[in-house]
Design a protein around this motif. Sequence first.
Motif, short mmCIF file in Angstrom:
data_model
loop_
_atom_site.label_atom_id
_atom_site.label_comp_id
_atom_site.label_asym_id
_atom_site.label_seq_id
_atom_site.Cartn_x
_atom_site.Cartn_y
_atom_site.Cartn_z
N ALA A 156 0.85 -1.20 0.00
CA ALA A 156 0.00 0.00 0.00
C ALA A 156 0.88 1.25 0.00
CB ALA A 156 -0.92 0.00 1.21
N SER A 157 1.94 1.21 0.78
CA SER A 157 2.89 2.32 0.76
C SER A 157 4.23 1.82 1.27
CB SER A 157 2.39 3.48 1.63
OG SER A 157 2.41 3.10 2.98
N SER A 158 5.29 2.51 0.88
CA SER A 158 6.61 2.06 1.30
C SER A 158 7.54 3.26 1.39
CB SER A 158 7.14 1.04 0.27
OG SER A 158 8.52 0.86 0.46
N SER A 159 8.33 3.30 2.44
CA SER A 159 9.29 4.41 2.58
C SER A 159 10.68 3.95 2.15
CB SER A 159 9.31 4.91 4.01
OG SER A 159 9.77 3.87 4.85
N ILE A 160 10.78 2.69 1.71
CA ILE A 160 12.10 2.18 1.30
C ILE A 160 12.15 1.94 -0.20
CG2 ILE A 160 12.71 1.15 3.53
CD1 ILE A 160 11.68 -1.54 2.32
N GLY A 161 11.12 2.40 -0.91
CA GLY A 161 11.07 2.18 -2.34
C GLY A 161 10.25 0.95 -2.67
N SER A 162 9.92 0.79 -3.94
CA SER A 162 9.02 -0.30 -4.32
C SER A 162 9.75 -1.64 -4.25
CB SER A 162 8.46 -0.05 -5.72
OG SER A 162 9.51 -0.12 -6.64
N PHE A 163 9.01 -2.67 -3.98
CA PHE A 163 9.60 -4.03 -3.91
C PHE A 163 8.51 -5.07 -4.19
CE2 PHE A 163 8.06 -2.88 0.28
CZ PHE A 163 7.44 -4.03 0.75
N LYS A 164 8.98 -6.27 -4.46
CA LYS A 164 8.04 -7.36 -4.74
C LYS A 164 7.69 -8.04 -3.42
CE LYS A 164 8.38 -8.54 -9.50
NZ LYS A 164 9.67 -7.98 -10.00
N VAL A 165 6.40 -8.17 -3.21
CA VAL A 165 5.93 -8.60 -1.89
C VAL A 165 5.83 -10.12 -1.78
CG1 VAL A 165 3.42 -8.65 -2.25
CG2 VAL A 165 4.35 -7.72 -0.12
N LYS A 166 5.86 -10.78 -2.95
CA LYS A 166 5.57 -12.21 -2.99
C LYS A 166 6.48 -13.01 -2.07
CE LYS A 166 4.97 -15.77 -6.32
NZ LYS A 166 5.65 -16.23 -7.53
#
Length: 459
Positions: free
Chosen positions: A394-404
């Motif tokens: 939903a939101s991230s302060s560390i940059g986008s990443f793959k959640v799988k």
Amino acid sequence: MPRCPTMLRILCLVSCALLIPSRADPGALMKLGMEFMNKAVKDAMDESQILEKMAAMANQQGSGVKPIKGMTGMKVKDVRPPIITLDFLPEVGIFQCVSTQITITGKSFIGGTMEITVVVNITANNRLSQDEATGLPTFHSEGCQIILVSVKTNLPSNMLPKVVNKFLDSTLQKVLPGLMCPAIDTVLEFVNQKWTHLMDPRPVGEAGSIKYVLSGTPTTTAKYIEVDFNPVVQREDGDTIDLPEDGAAITILEDYPDGSSQLVLSATFVAAEFTLLQKSFDVDIKGKTIGKLPPHTTKTVARFVPRVGKAYRKPVPLMTQIRINKPPKVIMKPDKSELHLHGTIEMFAVSPKSGPSSMFVLETHFILDIQYSLSEDKVNMVTSMDKLLDLSVASSSIGSFKVKKLKKFLTSLLQEAYVPIINGALEVGFPLPAFLDMKYGQSELAIKENALVVDLRKP
Ligand SMILES: *[C@@H]1O[C@H](CO)[C@@H](O)[C@H](O)[C@H]1NC(C)=O
């Protein structure tokens, strides 16, 4: 003219279909079969000590037992334990027959002791209705009748007909109804008293209460009495939790043995209790060591989300915040019940110096498996992790990443750290209706389509 009857039948089908009242599905219902009712009435007979009272009443002065010509000092010597037979009267209630043997003694005019033993059947229709003042189910008797089954005396047979006939005319037919019909009422009062606490609010820990409110007059069929409930699930502050209208219908099960009884709790009703407890499903998981899991630190998470490792080069303790933001849903299929939780999982790095800072928020939908068991007055529930259904960032302060890659890790974390807390909150149990001295401990419970079914058995 075969047309007319056909027309009539069609007309009837149409109008009869219209006559069936459409009513909302009850949140809970019970079907009380004959075995259960027999036991309830027998208990009431025992408790009311009705036989002893009847014998005492008959012997009282002025009880209405008129003297019989040629007989003095009449007394009721013995009242035999009655045989009680009950039958369901569709749309009315219960037909009750109490068959008992009474022995009356006295002195006959020719000297010796005279004994008259009569077998009588007392019959009445016990109409079941909803008490207007209390809203509780209540029985009251109608059309009480005394049927004389047999008469025996120790009198010489030559004087039998005359005296006995006199006795019957003057005494039994006039006196017995007055003596025995109140006995039926007394027994019913005892049965009625056993419903008194049915609609009392039953606490669910500190969170609120559940109240089993009747949705109308109980209905009687040829096989059972059905009591439908509109349960009221209320928070401590007074707000009620509405049972969703779109809740899946309770399938009225007919696959049970004759005479048996059951309590049916709809999945939506069970879900309402989870909604009542929803606040306690918001959990903060803290601490480095959680069971046998790898340390609850950024280093562990970095294995699945490399960006965490970049943001925190040295391992920092984690705090995982789980927030449930929709009312929990309960899904029941034969032998399986699932608790569906929707919400967020937020992970914080808790640096000893600067305190917690949020790394990311995940939207999630996960399923816990619910196991049920019964104790004397409630259903107990225990959950275990089933699966993480949806997970997205939903939101991230560390940059986008793959959640799988986090799925497996979070599944274990939920099982080890979240589920025990949920199970602790569920220890309050799910209160069951209090009626007719029912103790649920010995009953069996089954998960069916959209409902929990408790097999009621009076010990
Ligand atoms: C009286 O009751 C007994 C026991 O229920 C039953 O077997 C019998 O048929 C009844 N007799 C009459 C005359 O109703």
